[in-house]
Design a protein around this motif. Structure first.
Motif, short mmCIF file in Angstrom:
data_model
loop_
_atom_site.label_atom_id
_atom_site.label_comp_id
_atom_site.label_asym_id
_atom_site.label_seq_id
_atom_site.Cartn_x
_atom_site.Cartn_y
_atom_site.Cartn_z
N GLU A 1 -0.64 -3.26 -9.48
CA GLU A 1 -1.81 -3.19 -8.61
C GLU A 1 -2.56 -4.52 -8.53
O GLU A 1 -3.38 -4.72 -7.61
CB GLU A 1 -2.75 -2.10 -9.14
CG GLU A 1 -3.63 -1.45 -8.10
CD GLU A 1 -4.38 -0.25 -8.65
OE1 GLU A 1 -5.61 -0.34 -8.85
OE2 GLU A 1 -3.70 0.77 -8.91
N HIS B 1 -9.93 -5.02 -11.75
CA HIS B 1 -8.48 -5.14 -11.89
C HIS B 1 -8.06 -5.71 -13.24
O HIS B 1 -7.00 -5.35 -13.77
CB HIS B 1 -7.91 -5.99 -10.75
CG HIS B 1 -7.71 -5.23 -9.48
ND1 HIS B 1 -8.76 -4.74 -8.73
CD2 HIS B 1 -6.58 -4.87 -8.81
CE1 HIS B 1 -8.28 -4.11 -7.67
NE2 HIS B 1 -6.97 -4.17 -7.70
N ASP C 1 -2.99 -6.43 -5.29
CA ASP C 1 -4.12 -6.28 -4.35
C ASP C 1 -4.84 -7.62 -4.18
O ASP C 1 -5.24 -8.00 -3.07
CB ASP C 1 -5.13 -5.26 -4.87
CG ASP C 1 -4.62 -3.83 -4.83
OD1 ASP C 1 -3.51 -3.60 -4.30
OD2 ASP C 1 -5.32 -2.94 -5.35
N ASN D 1 0.82 -1.21 0.00
CA ASN D 1 0.00 0.00 0.00
C ASN D 1 0.85 1.26 0.00
O ASN D 1 0.48 2.27 -0.61
CB ASN D 1 -0.94 -0.01 1.21
CG ASN D 1 -2.00 -1.07 1.10
OD1 ASN D 1 -2.48 -1.39 0.02
ND2 ASN D 1 -2.39 -1.64 2.24
N LYS E 1 -0.96 -0.36 -13.01
CA LYS E 1 -2.14 -1.22 -12.93
C LYS E 1 -1.76 -2.69 -12.97
O LYS E 1 -2.50 -3.55 -12.46
CB LYS E 1 -3.12 -0.88 -14.06
CG LYS E 1 -3.69 0.52 -13.97
CD LYS E 1 -4.35 0.78 -12.62
CE LYS E 1 -4.85 2.19 -12.46
NZ LYS E 1 -5.38 2.47 -11.10
N ASN F 1 -8.26 9.70 -11.17
CA ASN F 1 -8.13 8.34 -10.64
C ASN F 1 -6.96 8.23 -9.67
O ASN F 1 -7.09 7.64 -8.60
CB ASN F 1 -7.97 7.33 -11.78
CG ASN F 1 -7.95 5.90 -11.30
OD1 ASN F 1 -6.89 5.32 -11.07
ND2 ASN F 1 -9.12 5.32 -11.13
N SER G 1 0.75 6.72 -6.71
CA SER G 1 -0.46 7.48 -7.02
C SER G 1 -0.21 8.98 -6.87
O SER G 1 -0.64 9.78 -7.71
CB SER G 1 -1.61 7.03 -6.13
OG SER G 1 -1.93 5.67 -6.35
N LEU H 1 1.98 1.87 -3.60
CA LEU H 1 0.89 2.39 -4.43
C LEU H 1 0.48 3.80 -4.02
O LEU H 1 0.08 4.60 -4.87
CB LEU H 1 -0.30 1.44 -4.39
CG LEU H 1 -0.11 0.18 -5.23
CD1 LEU H 1 -1.22 -0.84 -4.97
CD2 LEU H 1 -0.06 0.54 -6.71
N HIS I 1 -6.95 7.38 -5.67
CA HIS I 1 -6.13 6.29 -5.14
C HIS I 1 -5.19 6.76 -4.02
O HIS I 1 -4.81 5.96 -3.17
CB HIS I 1 -5.35 5.62 -6.26
CG HIS I 1 -6.15 4.61 -7.01
ND1 HIS I 1 -7.23 4.96 -7.79
CD2 HIS I 1 -6.05 3.25 -7.09
CE1 HIS I 1 -7.75 3.87 -8.33
NE2 HIS I 1 -7.07 2.83 -7.91
N MET J 1 -7.48 6.40 -1.16
CA MET J 1 -7.80 4.99 -0.93
C MET J 1 -6.62 4.23 -0.31
O MET J 1 -6.78 3.53 0.69
CB MET J 1 -8.20 4.33 -2.25
CG MET J 1 -8.71 2.91 -2.12
SD MET J 1 -9.23 2.25 -3.73
CE MET J 1 -7.64 1.82 -4.44
N TYR J 2 -5.43 4.43 -0.88
CA TYR J 2 -4.28 3.69 -0.35
C TYR J 2 -3.76 4.29 0.95
O TYR J 2 -3.10 3.59 1.72
CB TYR J 2 -3.18 3.57 -1.41
CG TYR J 2 -3.52 2.53 -2.46
CD1 TYR J 2 -3.55 1.17 -2.12
CD2 TYR J 2 -3.88 2.88 -3.75
CE1 TYR J 2 -3.90 0.21 -3.06
CE2 TYR J 2 -4.23 1.93 -4.69
CZ TYR J 2 -4.24 0.59 -4.33
OH TYR J 2 -4.59 -0.36 -5.25
N GLN K 1 -15.08 6.72 -4.77
CA GLN K 1 -14.89 6.01 -6.03
C GLN K 1 -16.12 6.16 -6.93
O GLN K 1 -15.99 6.33 -8.14
CB GLN K 1 -14.60 4.53 -5.75
CG GLN K 1 -13.23 4.31 -5.11
CD GLN K 1 -13.04 2.87 -4.66
OE1 GLN K 1 -13.72 2.39 -3.76
NE2 GLN K 1 -12.13 2.17 -5.30
#
Length: 278
Positions: free
Chosen positions: A135, A157, A138, A76, A132, A182, A83, A79, A186, A189-190, A214
């Motif tokens: 990612e 994903h 995840d 995390n 991606k 996006n 991000s 990412l 993120h 989110m992360y 989201q």
């Protein structure tokens, strides 16, 4: 002065660095720049999910919780940093390199070969594409934690890899806006995932807020598409319309799945809590 110096340094690293400024998307030469690469990643991902879930992990002992938390925190953190770099890098690159009027270029690339897939904005789109692929880890963390996988997670994903490939391959208009939006979502989110993986506990409403952010992202994408379509029909066309059609259909399907997930996960919980209160 300190803020100006920091901004100047960030601009050099994220926009003017030779590796960023000289980037060129070259089919068959740039990493990932073939449809077969994207297809292989998607098929390999789906096959790995099936094999790990059905054949491998049931035969292996569960990973110790401290090791799982450390692995999750590291993933995390990577990412989160990626991000933030992608959101900042693409925003600064658009502001620094887009031809006038900059706001219109961010929504609508000039068509008929006038837009080359090169320069800082496309560099960050390429980083975004490769992120991606990373990612997909995840899903591995969910499997290692023995948590259930949802259709939304696997579908999202897998297909986002195809979407990001098409951004570059078709020089898709609206890409800078979509990327910054996006990547910005993120970051939130992360940050939330990282804090949870290191042991911080948040009230349930924060997890719900991440899901709703989201959903808001997809609604914003449709609003941005209205601007792009207006420019397309009123100002002589926009590049990458075939890629945009795929992107729009994909986002619509994700919006439907996220709304369904939101309803199942939070409305049911709200009714249960109300019943307990009564």
């Amino acid at each position: 002065m300190a803020a100006a110096s920091l901004l100047s340094r960030a601009r050099w690293l994220l926009v003017e660095h030779p590796a960023v400024a000289s980037f060129r998307w070259q089919p068959g030469r740039t990493v990932g720049a073939t449809p077969s690469f994207a297809a292989a990643v998607i098929c390999g991902y789906l096959a790995a999910v099936l094999v790990l879930r059905r054949l491998v992990l049931p035969r292996l002992p569960a990973l110790p919780p401290p090791a799982l938390r450390a692995l999750s925190a590291a993933h995390n953190a990577v990412l989160l940093a990626l991000s933030a770099a992608m959101a900042g890098g693409c925003a600064l690159s658009t502001a620094a390199t887009a031809p006038a009027p900059r706001w219109a270029w961010a929504f609508c690339f000039p068509p008929r070969g006038a837009t080359e897939a090169s320069g800082p904005v496309f560099f960050w789109a390429h980083v975004f594409y490769l992120s991606k692929v990373y990612e997909l880890g995840d899903t591995l963390l969910i499997l290692l934690a023995r948590r259930p996988l949802t259709l939304l997670h696997v579908y999202h994903h897998a297909l986002v890899v195809a979407m990001c490939y098409l951004w570059l391959a078709t020089r898709q208009s609206l890409m800078p806006v979509a990327l910054v939006t996006n990547a910005g979502v993120h970051v939130v989110m992360y940050s939330y995932y990282l804090s949870c993986s290191v042991g911080l506990r948040w009230p349930g409403r924060w997890k719900r807020a991440v899901t709703e952010l989201q959903i808001a992202q997809f609604l914003f994408s449709f609003a941005a598409s209205v601007v792009m379509l207006w420019l397309h029909f009123a100002a002589g066309g926009c590049e990458g319309m075939a890629g945009w059609v795929f992107n729009a259909v994909f986002n619509a399907s994700l919006l439907a799945l996220f709304l369904n997930f939101h309803g199942a996960a939070y409305k049911g919980a709200a009714k249960a809590n109300k019943g307990k209160a009564e």
